[in-house]
Motif scaffolding. Structure first.
Motif, PDB file in Angstrom:
ATOM      1  N   ASN A 172       0.812  -1.218   0.000  1.00 30.31           N
ATOM      2  CA  ASN A 172       0.000   0.000   0.000  1.00 30.31           C
ATOM      3  C   ASN A 172       0.844   1.267   0.000  1.00 30.31           C
ATOM      4  O   ASN A 172       0.325   2.365   0.208  1.00 30.31           O
ATOM      5  N   HIS A 173       2.131   1.120  -0.244  1.00 31.90           N
ATOM      6  CA  HIS A 173       3.013   2.276  -0.271  1.00 31.90           C
ATOM      7  C   HIS A 173       2.994   2.937  -1.645  1.00 31.90           C
ATOM      8  O   HIS A 173       2.818   2.275  -2.682  1.00 31.90           O
ATOM      9  N   LEU A 174       3.178   4.266  -1.633  1.00 35.77           N
ATOM     10  CA  LEU A 174       3.067   5.038  -2.867  1.00 35.77           C
ATOM     11  C   LEU A 174       4.370   5.726  -3.271  1.00 35.77           C
ATOM     12  O   LEU A 174       4.486   6.186  -4.395  1.00 35.77           O
ATOM     13  N   TYR A 175       5.318   5.821  -2.343  1.00 31.21           N
ATOM     14  CA  TYR A 175       6.561   6.533  -2.600  1.00 31.21           C
ATOM     15  C   TYR A 175       7.708   5.536  -2.546  1.00 31.21           C
ATOM     16  O   TYR A 175       7.811   4.756  -1.597  1.00 31.21           O
ATOM     17  N   VAL A 190      17.378   8.256  -6.081  1.00 36.14           N
ATOM     18  CA  VAL A 190      16.181   8.685  -6.793  1.00 36.14           C
ATOM     19  C   VAL A 190      14.941   8.415  -5.954  1.00 36.14           C
ATOM     20  O   VAL A 190      14.912   7.481  -5.156  1.00 36.14           O
ATOM     21  N   SER A 191      13.929   9.258  -6.137  1.00 32.27           N
ATOM     22  CA  SER A 191      12.615   8.989  -5.561  1.00 32.27           C
ATOM     23  C   SER A 191      11.587   8.944  -6.685  1.00 32.27           C
ATOM     24  O   SER A 191      11.768   9.584  -7.732  1.00 32.27           O
ATOM     25  N   PHE A 192      10.509   8.208  -6.451  1.00 26.47           N
ATOM     26  CA  PHE A 192       9.562   7.883  -7.528  1.00 26.47           C
ATOM     27  C   PHE A 192       8.163   7.892  -6.943  1.00 26.47           C
ATOM     28  O   PHE A 192       7.903   7.257  -5.924  1.00 26.47           O
ATOM     29  N   GLY A 214       3.775  10.952   1.377  1.00 27.01           N
ATOM     30  CA  GLY A 214       4.909  11.853   1.181  1.00 27.01           C
ATOM     31  C   GLY A 214       5.295  12.646   2.403  1.00 27.01           C
ATOM     32  O   GLY A 214       6.165  13.514   2.321  1.00 27.01           O
ATOM     33  N   ALA A 215       4.679  12.379   3.544  1.00 24.71           N
ATOM     34  CA  ALA A 215       4.984  13.157   4.744  1.00 24.71           C
ATOM     35  C   ALA A 215       6.453  13.019   5.122  1.00 24.71           C
ATOM     36  O   ALA A 215       6.958  11.900   5.235  1.00 24.71           O
ATOM     37  N   PRO A 216       7.153  14.134   5.321  1.00 22.67           N
ATOM     38  CA  PRO A 216       8.593  14.061   5.591  1.00 22.67           C
ATOM     39  C   PRO A 216       8.936  13.463   6.941  1.00 22.67           C
ATOM     40  O   PRO A 216      10.070  13.054   7.157  1.00 22.67           O
ATOM     41  N   GLN A 252      12.650  15.405  -0.306  1.00 27.37           N
ATOM     42  CA  GLN A 252      12.202  14.288   0.517  1.00 27.37           C
ATOM     43  C   GLN A 252      13.315  13.309   0.857  1.00 27.37           C
ATOM     44  O   GLN A 252      13.114  12.387   1.609  1.00 27.37           O
ATOM     45  N   LYS A 253      14.498  13.521   0.310  1.00 24.23           N
ATOM     46  CA  LYS A 253      15.536  12.527   0.508  1.00 24.23           C
ATOM     47  C   LYS A 253      16.109  12.599   1.914  1.00 24.23           C
ATOM     48  O   LYS A 253      16.199  13.654   2.535  1.00 24.23           O
TER      49      LYS A 253
END
Lengths: 115, 114
Positions: free
Chosen positions: A28-31, A47-49, A98-100, B100-101
């Protein structure tokens, strides 16, 4: 606790060859993220996606690298033409939003050795 | 930009002794702070995090960390270690907003001797 799964755990390749590192994030993760750690050095962001596109990438993530989520469950990192300096432990990670302040869930890594 | 420095690459400690793993950071913006642990042949797991509020944060396995804004430090402590605490420990930061990293330190290898 649910886990991020990475395969293979070890990969050996010849310089100039293409490699694909595979990850199955938590369902159920999106990031999604790739990090790497060269032996003796810091863990570095690659990288982030999110939403089927790259949201952020580092200077390391040049044209030789690409990421893909081909089927809604796998998340892959491709290195087109490996170099000796690509030898490292590659970690996949995911999180639900996306919460930091949210923790990342990491896989156990793929050790890539380029000969 | 952010950077994280872990001052000790290796820390050997006897079982049941206290331990402190040091972490200093630099950042032009406010950050969240994290400690991750990597046991042999496993991925990184979150040990604890500082978001706001009390500067003393308690995590799993009896670890705690204290955020010191004036010294830009986030040292990790445990009053009495066990053999099972042998692992690599990573300090990391992430900005409250924007990128966000996670930015990691070099890691500290904690070895517990009987």
């Amino acid at each position: 606790e649910p886990e991020v799964t990475q395969t293979p755990s070890h990969q050996v390749t010849q310089m100039g060859q293409e490699v694909i590192l595979r990850c199955v994030p938590i369902s159920n993760h999106l990031y999604f993220y790739w990090y790497r750690q060269i032996l003796g050095q810091k863990v570095e962001f690659l990288v982030s996606f999110y939403n089927n596109e790259i949201s952020e990438k580092s200077e390391i993530f040049d044209d030789q690298f690409s990421v893909e989520r081909p089927d809604g469950s796998n998340f892959t990192l491709k290195i087109r033409s490996t170099k000796l300096e690509d030898s490292a432990m590659y970690f996949c990670a995911s999180k639900p939003t996306g919460a930091p302040n949210e923790k990342l869930f990491f896989g156990s890594g793929t050790q890539l050795s380029v000969l | 930009a952010q950077s994280v420095t872990q001052l000790d690459s290796q820390v050997p400690v006897f079982e049941e002794a206290p331990v402190e793993l040091r972490c200093n950071y630099s950042s032009s913006v406010s950050v969240y702070l994290f400690w991750y642990v990597q046991y042999p042949n496993q991925g990184l797991q979150l040990l604890l995090k500082y978001l706001s509020g009390s500067t003393l944060v308690k995590g799993i396995n009896g670890f705690e960390a204290e955020f010191n804004k004036s010294q830009t430090s986030f040292h990790l402590r445990k009053p009495s270690v066990h053999i099972s605490d042998t692992a690599e420990y990573f300090c990391a930061v992430r900005p409250l907003q924007g990128a966000q990293k996670l930015v990691f330190g070099q890691g500290t290898r904690l070895t517990i001797n009987p």
